[in-house]
Design a protein around this motif. Structure first.
Motif, short mmCIF file in Angstrom:
data_model
loop_
_atom_site.label_atom_id
_atom_site.label_comp_id
_atom_site.label_asym_id
_atom_site.label_seq_id
_atom_site.Cartn_x
_atom_site.Cartn_y
_atom_site.Cartn_z
N LEU A 6 32.02 43.68 27.83
CA LEU A 6 31.17 42.59 27.39
C LEU A 6 29.98 42.39 28.33
CD1 LEU A 6 33.74 39.95 26.12
CD2 LEU A 6 32.35 41.52 24.81
N GLU A 7 30.17 42.72 29.60
CA GLU A 7 29.06 42.64 30.56
C GLU A 7 27.96 43.63 30.17
OE1 GLU A 7 26.65 41.73 33.72
OE2 GLU A 7 28.46 40.66 33.09
N VAL A 8 28.35 44.85 29.80
CA VAL A 8 27.36 45.85 29.37
C VAL A 8 26.66 45.40 28.09
CG1 VAL A 8 27.04 48.24 28.62
CG2 VAL A 8 28.66 47.72 30.46
N LEU A 9 27.44 44.86 27.15
CA LEU A 9 26.85 44.39 25.90
C LEU A 9 25.93 43.20 26.15
CD1 LEU A 9 26.69 44.60 22.84
CD2 LEU A 9 28.74 43.16 22.68
N ALA A 10 26.31 42.32 27.07
CA ALA A 10 25.47 41.16 27.39
C ALA A 10 24.14 41.60 27.98
CB ALA A 10 26.20 40.24 28.37
N ARG A 11 24.16 42.63 28.82
CA ARG A 11 22.91 43.14 29.40
C ARG A 11 22.00 43.69 28.31
NH1 ARG A 11 26.13 45.32 33.71
NH2 ARG A 11 25.95 47.41 32.80
N THR B 59 18.16 42.16 27.12
CA THR B 59 16.94 42.96 27.24
C THR B 59 16.29 43.25 25.90
OG1 THR B 59 18.28 44.99 27.21
CG2 THR B 59 17.71 44.06 29.37
N ARG B 60 16.89 42.80 24.83
CA ARG B 60 16.29 43.03 23.52
C ARG B 60 14.98 42.27 23.39
NH1 ARG B 60 21.69 42.56 19.73
NH2 ARG B 60 22.30 44.75 19.84
N LYS B 61 13.98 42.91 22.85
CA LYS B 61 12.68 42.28 22.70
C LYS B 61 12.61 41.55 21.36
CE LYS B 61 10.25 45.68 25.54
NZ LYS B 61 9.16 46.69 25.60
N GLY B 62 11.93 40.42 21.39
CA GLY B 62 11.70 39.68 20.15
C GLY B 62 12.73 38.61 19.85
N ASP B 63 13.91 38.69 20.48
CA ASP B 63 14.96 37.71 20.19
C ASP B 63 14.82 36.46 21.06
OD1 ASP B 63 15.93 39.36 18.32
OD2 ASP B 63 17.55 40.19 19.52
N GLY B 64 14.22 36.58 22.22
CA GLY B 64 13.94 35.44 23.07
C GLY B 64 15.17 34.64 23.46
N ALA B 65 15.09 33.34 23.20
CA ALA B 65 16.14 32.41 23.63
C ALA B 65 17.47 32.74 22.96
CB ALA B 65 15.73 30.98 23.31
N GLU B 66 17.42 33.16 21.71
CA GLU B 66 18.66 33.49 21.00
C GLU B 66 19.40 34.64 21.68
OE1 GLU B 66 21.83 33.57 18.59
OE2 GLU B 66 20.31 31.99 18.73
N ALA B 67 18.64 35.65 22.12
CA ALA B 67 19.26 36.78 22.82
C ALA B 67 19.88 36.32 24.14
CB ALA B 67 18.22 37.87 23.08
N ALA B 68 19.18 35.44 24.84
CA ALA B 68 19.71 34.92 26.11
C ALA B 68 20.99 34.12 25.88
CB ALA B 68 18.65 34.06 26.79
N MET B 69 21.01 33.30 24.82
CA MET B 69 22.21 32.52 24.52
C MET B 69 23.37 33.42 24.14
SD MET B 69 21.77 29.38 25.12
CE MET B 69 23.29 28.84 24.36
N GLN B 70 23.07 34.48 23.38
CA GLN B 70 24.13 35.42 23.01
C GLN B 70 24.70 36.11 24.25
OE1 GLN B 70 25.81 35.80 20.48
NE2 GLN B 70 26.77 37.80 20.63
N ALA B 71 23.82 36.44 25.19
CA ALA B 71 24.28 37.07 26.43
C ALA B 71 25.20 36.12 27.20
CB ALA B 71 23.09 37.47 27.29
N LEU B 72 24.84 34.84 27.24
CA LEU B 72 25.68 33.85 27.92
C LEU B 72 27.04 33.72 27.24
CD1 LEU B 72 23.10 31.02 28.71
CD2 LEU B 72 24.26 32.51 30.35
N ARG B 73 27.04 33.72 25.90
CA ARG B 73 28.31 33.64 25.17
C ARG B 73 29.20 34.84 25.47
NH1 ARG B 73 25.07 31.04 21.06
NH2 ARG B 73 24.47 33.04 20.18
N LEU B 74 28.57 36.01 25.59
CA LEU B 74 29.35 37.21 25.89
C LEU B 74 29.92 37.17 27.31
CD1 LEU B 74 27.05 39.89 24.21
CD2 LEU B 74 29.30 39.13 23.43
N HIS B 75 29.15 36.64 28.25
CA HIS B 75 29.66 36.48 29.62
C HIS B 75 30.87 35.55 29.61
CE1 HIS B 75 26.81 38.75 31.97
NE2 HIS B 75 25.76 38.13 31.44
N GLU B 76 30.78 34.46 28.87
CA GLU B 76 31.89 33.51 28.80
C GLU B 76 33.10 34.15 28.13
OE1 GLU B 76 32.96 28.99 27.25
OE2 GLU B 76 31.07 29.93 26.66
#
Length: 299
Positions: A56-61, A65-82
């Motif tokens: 999940l750490e690799v998937l979160a990274r 880094t995905r372009k165009g998703d912005g805040a949503e991508a960051a929130m998804q990364a946080l959810r994956l870390h959790e």
């Protein structure tokens, strides 16, 4: 990047795509399918990256880094870390959200049944009409507040103020439940909103504490609604001092035993029944209080 690196990167991307597909099933309507997807994802991560958190750490990274998703991508990364730290947290959040939605649907149906129709929920109630009529002439905010304060007696105590404030909030909740999602959120009529402000202020700090129940009601306000400037501490400290003084005064009042003996000394001819009537206690209780006193109890 050489050919081997490209092949490795391509393999990992495919593995991450597959993992994302498994995680998509975490939002399945079937709880059994959700649980199965979690087991498969954990086993797959163990195989590909050594552990579920590592995968999940690799998937979160990659999400971050995905372009165009912005805040949503960051929130998804946080959810994956959790999710990596607390496996199953995504599924638990999905289930909780659905339970809340089901509860909301049931609550909405109960509100409509109580009022009779959606239109009736959105119309002013008889209680609200009293304040709307009182403030119908308009005027300044102060004039409207004076009008609604006079329309119905203001709460005499903090607990009563709390009850009315919660009544207004429940009314607003009922309107919100039946309002169409695409429309503006409903609000209380101006006169009713003014009355709500007045009783909430009385609950917050406007009325003096007269009992432990009052103090408990005010504590409830500040613990759940207090601002972050810590102003509630000053209010509660003053209330506690007032309450403590009241209890201290009551604590120094003469006991029933002392009052019974004082009455007997001042009125030696009084019977036990007469003293009991004066104190609101039984003849037997008076006799017990007068035992050992210098005066002999009359029959």
């Amino acid at each position: 990047m050489d050919l081997f690196d490209l092949m490795s990167q391509g393999r990992e991307d495919k593995a991450l795509d597959r993992l994302e597909g498994m995680l998509a099933l975490y939002e399945s309507e079937s709880e059994a399918e959700q649980d199965e997807a979690l087991e498969r994802a954990r086993a797959f991560c163990d195989l590909e990256w050594g552990s579920y958190p590592a995968g999940l750490e690799v998937l979160a990274r990659r999400c971050a880094t995905r372009k165009g998703d912005g805040a949503e991508a960051a929130m998804q990364a946080l959810r994956l870390h959790e999710e990596g730290a607390k496996p199953g947290s995504i599924i638990r959040a999905v289930r909780l959200s659905r339970l809340r939605e089901m509860s909301r649907v049931d609550e909405r149906a109960a509100v409509i049944e109580r009022y009779g129709s959606i239109e009736a929920v959105l119309r002013p109630t008889d209680f609200e009409t009293v304040f709307i009529s009182a403030a119908s002439s308009g005027g300044s905010v102060a004039e409207i507040e004076a009008a609604v304060a006079a329309a119905q007696p203001m709460p005499a105590g903090i607990e009563a103020a709390r009850m009315e404030a919660l009544r207004w909030e429940a009314r607003l909740r009922h309107m919100e439940l039946v309002a169409e999602p695409e429309t503006q959120p409903p609000v209380l009529p101006p006169a009713c909103a003014a009355r709500h402000r007045l009783v909430e202020e009385a609950w917050r700090r406007g009325l003096p504490v007269a009992s432990i129940a009052d103090f408990s009601a005010r504590l409830e306000y500040w613990s759940g609604r207090g601002r972050e400037d810590c102003s509630g501490y000053a209010v509660l400290a003053a209330d506690f001092e007032t309450l403590a003084q009241g209890l201290s005064i009551r604590g120094t009042a003469p006991s029933t035993k002392d009052r019974a003996r004082a009455l007997k000394e001042a009125n030696p001819e009084w019977s036990l029944a007469r003293i009991g009537k004066e104190l609101g206690i039984s003849r037997q209780a008076v006799h017990k209080h007068l035992k050992g006193a210098a005066v002999s109890p009359a029959k």
